[in-house]
Enzyme design. Structure first.
Site, PDB file in Angstrom:
ATOM      1  N   LYS A 196      -5.246   6.171   4.866  1.00  9.14           N
ATOM      2  CA  LYS A 196      -6.317   7.202   5.904  1.00  9.14           C
ATOM      3  C   LYS A 196      -7.552   7.241   4.200  1.00  9.14           C
ATOM      4  O   LYS A 196      -7.265   7.326   3.317  1.00  9.14           O
ATOM      5  CB  LYS A 196      -5.636   7.773   6.309  1.00  9.14           C
ATOM      6  CG  LYS A 196      -5.181   7.053   8.018  1.00  9.14           C
ATOM      7  CD  LYS A 196      -4.173   8.640   8.853  1.00  9.14           C
ATOM      8  CE  LYS A 196      -4.919   8.109   9.827  1.00  9.14           C
ATOM      9  NZ  LYS A 196      -4.129   8.620  10.385  1.00  9.14           N
ATOM     10  N   ARG A 238       3.959   4.613  10.792  1.00 10.27           N
ATOM     11  CA  ARG A 238       3.827   4.169  11.367  1.00 10.27           C
ATOM     12  C   ARG A 238       2.257   3.581  10.212  1.00 10.27           C
ATOM     13  O   ARG A 238       1.127   3.922   9.128  1.00 10.27           O
ATOM     14  CB  ARG A 238       2.024   4.938  11.947  1.00 10.27           C
ATOM     15  CG  ARG A 238       1.462   4.153  13.348  1.00 10.27           C
ATOM     16  CD  ARG A 238       0.828   4.393  14.264  1.00 10.27           C
ATOM     17  NE  ARG A 238      -0.586   4.393  14.479  1.00 10.27           N
ATOM     18  CZ  ARG A 238      -1.617   3.739  14.826  1.00 10.27           C
ATOM     19  NH1 ARG A 238      -1.935   3.912  13.218  1.00 10.27           N
ATOM     20  NH2 ARG A 238      -2.546   3.067  15.498  1.00 10.27           N
TER      21      ARG A 238
HETATM   22  N1  HH2 Z   1      -4.065   6.884  13.652  1.00  8.50           N
HETATM   23  C1  HH2 Z   1      -4.554   5.954  14.154  1.00  8.50           C
HETATM   24  C2  HH2 Z   1      -3.837   5.863  15.330  1.00  8.50           C
HETATM   25  N2  HH2 Z   1      -3.148   6.183  16.479  1.00  8.50           N
HETATM   26  N3  HH2 Z   1      -1.035   7.711  16.394  1.00  8.50           N
HETATM   27  C3  HH2 Z   1      -0.371   7.906  15.836  1.00  8.50           C
HETATM   28  N4  HH2 Z   1       1.008   9.105  16.562  1.00  8.50           N
HETATM   29  N5  HH2 Z   1      -0.692   9.003  14.599  1.00  8.50           N
HETATM   30  C4  HH2 Z   1      -1.716   8.625  13.487  1.00  8.50           C
HETATM   31  O1  HH2 Z   1      -1.620   9.179  12.349  1.00  8.50           O
HETATM   32  C5  HH2 Z   1      -2.464   7.218  13.735  1.00  8.50           C
HETATM   33  C6  HH2 Z   1      -2.065   7.223  15.545  1.00  8.50           C
HETATM   34  C7  HH2 Z   1      -5.475   5.891  13.402  1.00  8.50           C
HETATM   35  O2  HH2 Z   1      -4.860   4.568  13.001  1.00  8.50           O
HETATM   36  P1  HH2 Z   1      -5.764   3.371  13.339  1.00  8.50           P
HETATM   37  O3  HH2 Z   1      -5.088   2.767  14.502  1.00  8.50           O
HETATM   38  O4  HH2 Z   1      -5.450   1.855  12.222  1.00  8.50           O
HETATM   39  O5  HH2 Z   1      -6.851   3.126  13.291  1.00  8.50           O
HETATM   40  P2  HH2 Z   1      -7.912   3.004  14.225  1.00  8.50           P
HETATM   41  O6  HH2 Z   1      -8.312   4.543  14.965  1.00  8.50           O
HETATM   42  O7  HH2 Z   1      -9.694   3.274  13.800  1.00  8.50           O
HETATM   43  O8  HH2 Z   1      -8.056   2.185  15.399  1.00  8.50           O
END
Ligand code: HH2
Length: 254
Positions: A196, A238
């Site tokens: 992040k 995660r």
């Molecule tokens: N962070 C992201 C997405 N989903 N769910 C939970 N429970 N906790 C988190 O910290 C979280 C989440 C963001 O990360 P990522 O899926 O890599 O990115 P994007 O939202 O751009 O797909």
């Protein structure tokens, strides 16, 4: 929890796994690396992301959920009831809900539920987020939602402080520093720090450079915060880089 983003625009791996075959191969690799749960998502929630219509989100995630459910536990990362229901029908057994509103769906379907804290909407959440006390406010919100879910009959409830969701670097660091307060609520805690922007900033400061280091160069920060979270009592992290997270967890456990 290993991340499988079936999106063109996720902040760190957008477009890499939009093709279902590549997403499934990636998920299988994360299982082989030791992931306990695969979190399949078809809509980016990065700051400024534009919402995806339900039919497009379904088209992206369903074949991937169906294929991966035969090999391991799958959670569906969605804010939409329709997508959650279809993904559970395709084999998912957990709803990872960044809106923290879908507990009635989890209760109805008899699956696990993650309540994540977010201030505002992804499109606008990083525009000057403000809190009187971020730790107290996030804890109160998570405990309220988890209690509602328990009353509705959800058996497996996780809470997640939502690192990066409507929070400044200082808010994110305060939540990590006081993760013990989230853990003390008594619900199992999930934490997502992987790659992040807060880490991009801290790692740039470490390097003595302006701005952010790029997402694919944030592994040290991801593992450092994952180890920190585990040590403070988080029950799941995660992660994009599952092998490193699993190795770190084994060292922490030892
Ligand atoms: N962070 C992201 C997405 N989903 N769910 C939970 N429970 N906790 C988190 O910290 C979280 C989440 C963001 O990360 P990522 O899926 O890599 O990115 P994007 O939202 O751009 O797909």
């Amino acid at each position: 929890m290993g991340i499988v983003n079936v999106t063109p625009d996720s902040f760190s791996d957008g477009g890499l796994f939009l093709d279902p075959e590549r997403a499934v191969a990636h998920g299988l690799e994360l299982l082989a690396q030791g992931a306990s749960v695969l979190d399949v998502g078809g809509e980016s929630t990065r700051p400024g992301a534009t919402p995806v219509p339900a039919d497009e989100e379904l088209r992206r995630v369903l074949p991937v959920v169906e294929a991966l459910s035969a090999h391991g536990r799958v959670s569906i990362d969605t804010r939409k009831e329709e997508v959650a229901r279809a993904a559970v029908a395709a084999g998912a057994t957990m709803i990872n809900d960044v809106s923290a509103e879908l507990w009635p769906v989890a209760a109805d379907l008899g699956v696990g539920w993650v309540a994540m804290h977010m201030r505002g909407e992804p499109a606008t959440m990083q525009a000057e987020p403000r809190y009187d006390d971020v730790v107290i406010e996030v804890c109160a919100f998570l405990d309220e939602r988890a209690t509602l879910a328990r009353r509705a009959g959800v058996a497996e409830i996780w809470v997640d402080p939502g690192i990066g969701f409507g929070k400044t670097v200082e808010h994110n660091l305060a939540l990590l520093a006081r993760l013990d307060a989230v853990v003390a609520l008594g619900w199992p805690v999930l934490v997502g720090t992987s790659r992040k922007a807060t880490l991009g900033r801290l790692l740039a400061l470490s390097d003595g450079v302006e701005g952010l280091v790029p997402p694919d160069d944030r592994l040290a920060g991801s593992v450092a915060t994952e180890v920190w979270a585990m040590h403070r009592g988080a029950a799941m992290v995660r992660a994009h880089e599952v092998r490193a997270a699993v190795q770190a967890s084994k060292v922490v456990a030892a």
